[in-house]
Design a protein around this motif. Sequence first.
Motif, PDB file in Angstrom:
ATOM      1  N   HIS A 233       0.827  -1.197   0.000  1.00  0.00           N
ATOM      2  CA  HIS A 233       0.000   0.000   0.000  1.00  0.00           C
ATOM      3  C   HIS A 233       0.870   1.259   0.000  1.00  0.00           C
ATOM      4  CE1 HIS A 233      -3.712   2.143   0.352  1.00  0.00           C
ATOM      5  NE2 HIS A 233      -3.395   2.690   1.513  1.00  0.00           N
ATOM      6  N   ALA A 234       2.045   1.166   0.596  1.00  0.00           N
ATOM      7  CA  ALA A 234       2.963   2.310   0.651  1.00  0.00           C
ATOM      8  C   ALA A 234       3.920   2.303  -0.539  1.00  0.00           C
ATOM      9  CB  ALA A 234       3.740   2.298   1.960  1.00  0.00           C
ATOM     10  N   VAL A 235       3.406   2.016  -1.713  1.00  0.00           N
ATOM     11  CA  VAL A 235       4.254   1.883  -2.903  1.00  0.00           C
ATOM     12  C   VAL A 235       4.971   3.188  -3.245  1.00  0.00           C
ATOM     13  CG1 VAL A 235       2.345   2.379  -4.501  1.00  0.00           C
ATOM     14  CG2 VAL A 235       4.291   0.984  -5.275  1.00  0.00           C
ATOM     15  N   ALA A 236       4.398   4.324  -2.906  1.00  0.00           N
ATOM     16  CA  ALA A 236       5.062   5.596  -3.187  1.00  0.00           C
ATOM     17  C   ALA A 236       6.312   5.778  -2.342  1.00  0.00           C
ATOM     18  CB  ALA A 236       4.103   6.766  -2.951  1.00  0.00           C
ATOM     19  N   VAL A 237       6.356   5.100  -1.188  1.00  0.00           N
ATOM     20  CA  VAL A 237       7.541   5.146  -0.324  1.00  0.00           C
ATOM     21  C   VAL A 237       8.557   4.112  -0.769  1.00  0.00           C
ATOM     22  CG1 VAL A 237       8.380   4.909   2.057  1.00  0.00           C
ATOM     23  CG2 VAL A 237       6.149   5.978   1.616  1.00  0.00           C
ATOM     24  N   SER A 238       8.095   2.909  -1.081  1.00  0.00           N
ATOM     25  CA  SER A 238       9.018   1.825  -1.420  1.00  0.00           C
ATOM     26  C   SER A 238       9.536   1.899  -2.851  1.00  0.00           C
ATOM     27  CB  SER A 238       8.344   0.470  -1.192  1.00  0.00           C
ATOM     28  OG  SER A 238       7.219   0.307  -2.042  1.00  0.00           O
ATOM     29  N   GLN A 239       8.736   2.455  -3.778  1.00  0.00           N
ATOM     30  CA  GLN A 239       9.126   2.515  -5.184  1.00  0.00           C
ATOM     31  C   GLN A 239       8.824   3.899  -5.775  1.00  0.00           C
ATOM     32  OE1 GLN A 239       8.412  -1.108  -7.538  1.00  0.00           O
ATOM     33  NE2 GLN A 239       7.390  -1.964  -5.756  1.00  0.00           N
ATOM     34  N   PRO A 240       9.460   4.930  -5.222  1.00  0.00           N
ATOM     35  CA  PRO A 240       9.146   6.291  -5.665  1.00  0.00           C
ATOM     36  C   PRO A 240       9.485   6.552  -7.125  1.00  0.00           C
ATOM     37  CG  PRO A 240      11.112   6.284  -4.287  1.00  0.00           C
ATOM     38  CD  PRO A 240      10.499   4.922  -4.180  1.00  0.00           C
ATOM     39  N   GLY A 241      10.517   5.892  -7.639  1.00  0.00           N
ATOM     40  CA  GLY A 241      10.890   6.091  -9.040  1.00  0.00           C
ATOM     41  C   GLY A 241       9.802   5.624  -9.985  1.00  0.00           C
ATOM     42  N   ALA A 242       9.235   4.460  -9.712  1.00  0.00           N
ATOM     43  CA  ALA A 242       8.163   3.931 -10.559  1.00  0.00           C
ATOM     44  C   ALA A 242       6.931   4.826 -10.500  1.00  0.00           C
ATOM     45  CB  ALA A 242       7.807   2.512 -10.115  1.00  0.00           C
ATOM     46  N   VAL A 243       6.616   5.343  -9.317  1.00  0.00           N
ATOM     47  CA  VAL A 243       5.465   6.238  -9.170  1.00  0.00           C
ATOM     48  C   VAL A 243       5.713   7.543  -9.917  1.00  0.00           C
ATOM     49  CG1 VAL A 243       4.075   7.538  -7.514  1.00  0.00           C
ATOM     50  CG2 VAL A 243       4.761   5.190  -6.991  1.00  0.00           C
ATOM     51  N   ALA A 244       6.908   8.094  -9.773  1.00  0.00           N
ATOM     52  CA  ALA A 244       7.232   9.342 -10.479  1.00  0.00           C
ATOM     53  C   ALA A 244       7.199   9.145 -11.991  1.00  0.00           C
ATOM     54  CB  ALA A 244       8.600   9.849 -10.040  1.00  0.00           C
ATOM     55  N   ASP A 245       7.688   8.007 -12.469  1.00  0.00           N
ATOM     56  CA  ASP A 245       7.639   7.716 -13.908  1.00  0.00           C
ATOM     57  C   ASP A 245       6.195   7.725 -14.411  1.00  0.00           C
ATOM     58  OD1 ASP A 245      10.378   7.417 -14.077  1.00  0.00           O
ATOM     59  OD2 ASP A 245      10.332   5.222 -14.041  1.00  0.00           O
ATOM     60  N   PHE A 246       5.298   7.158 -13.628  1.00  0.00           N
ATOM     61  CA  PHE A 246       3.891   7.070 -14.024  1.00  0.00           C
ATOM     62  C   PHE A 246       3.249   8.454 -14.046  1.00  0.00           C
ATOM     63  CE2 PHE A 246      -0.581   5.492 -13.109  1.00  0.00           C
ATOM     64  CZ  PHE A 246      -0.758   4.931 -14.364  1.00  0.00           C
ATOM     65  N   ILE A 247       3.570   9.261 -13.051  1.00  0.00           N
ATOM     66  CA  ILE A 247       3.060  10.629 -13.015  1.00  0.00           C
ATOM     67  C   ILE A 247       3.572  11.410 -14.222  1.00  0.00           C
ATOM     68  CG2 ILE A 247       3.095  12.808 -11.738  1.00  0.00           C
ATOM     69  CD1 ILE A 247       3.356  11.072  -9.160  1.00  0.00           C
ATOM     70  N   ASP A 248       4.829  11.217 -14.551  1.00  0.00           N
ATOM     71  CA  ASP A 248       5.426  11.891 -15.704  1.00  0.00           C
ATOM     72  C   ASP A 248       4.721  11.463 -16.986  1.00  0.00           C
ATOM     73  OD1 ASP A 248       7.637  13.436 -17.032  1.00  0.00           O
ATOM     74  OD2 ASP A 248       8.181  11.450 -17.782  1.00  0.00           O
ATOM     75  N   THR A 249       4.391  10.187 -17.104  1.00  0.00           N
ATOM     76  CA  THR A 249       3.661   9.699 -18.269  1.00  0.00           C
ATOM     77  C   THR A 249       2.306  10.389 -18.408  1.00  0.00           C
ATOM     78  OG1 THR A 249       4.729   7.537 -18.166  1.00  0.00           O
ATOM     79  CG2 THR A 249       2.637   7.651 -19.333  1.00  0.00           C
ATOM     80  N   ALA A 250       1.570  10.500 -17.301  1.00  0.00           N
ATOM     81  CA  ALA A 250       0.273  11.146 -17.322  1.00  0.00           C
ATOM     82  C   ALA A 250       0.404  12.623 -17.683  1.00  0.00           C
ATOM     83  CB  ALA A 250      -0.406  11.001 -15.970  1.00  0.00           C
ATOM     84  N   ALA A 251       1.403  13.283 -17.114  1.00  0.00           N
ATOM     85  CA  ALA A 251       1.601  14.712 -17.376  1.00  0.00           C
ATOM     86  C   ALA A 251       1.923  14.969 -18.838  1.00  0.00           C
ATOM     87  CB  ALA A 251       2.730  15.251 -16.488  1.00  0.00           C
TER      88      ALA A 251
END
Length: 249
Positions: A226-244
Amino acid sequence: MDATPATPAQGAGLPTVVLVHGAFADSSSWNGVIAHLKQRGYPVMAAANPLRGVQHDAAYVRSLIDSVDGPVVMVAHSYGGLVITEAADGAANVKALVYVASISPEVGESALSLIMKYPGSQLGTAITMVPFRLDDGSTGKDQYIDEQKFPAVFAADVDPDLARLMAVTQRPASEKAQTETVTKTAWKTIPSWTLISTQDQGIPPELQRFMAQRAGSTTIEVDGSHAVAVSQPGAVADFIDTAARATAG
């Protein structure tokens, strides 16, 4: 308010990313994601979600996004998904909604009603209730995850020392936050992206898939807690960048 205003150099040509945390966390849960986004030049604001109730919290977050000059990508974790779904409705500057291990509700749905749709959530056996009294004399109940159960339920793939710190510093959500329903559905008019955390013991992965499909959301799955933004911040940031980037221009 935990927010970092953009400088002209940071924000040139890029939307402001507004991050909204969920229950049992605070805006520092986005720290790793923020670092990655800042490296890419994104202006970022991390909202201090009050966790008092959907309508109350959405009004606060809406005031924040209304203060942003230029396009916005809204990103939510967990309960924060209800807040952005309500807050972003009708906001002309919001170009994308990104749900990270989150809830993307329909009108009339609450966090509690959705989590009960599918088996797998361990929150029910991990939450403790603590009464509180307001200045007007009324009372309510705050919800916490039991400190001993927090690492396994919320942050199983986070470094154990950090997970124990997160357990102590968790911010409670009021009982109302979990039971109050949304009255607006921003994902019906704003494109959405959903990151599903496949080892999530807070919001069952099957529930995340159901909501993403219903919203017509662009979806990826990440092997995380559930805390994937803490454990895998790079993957989350990549996804946000894709959406942006998909909604730029």
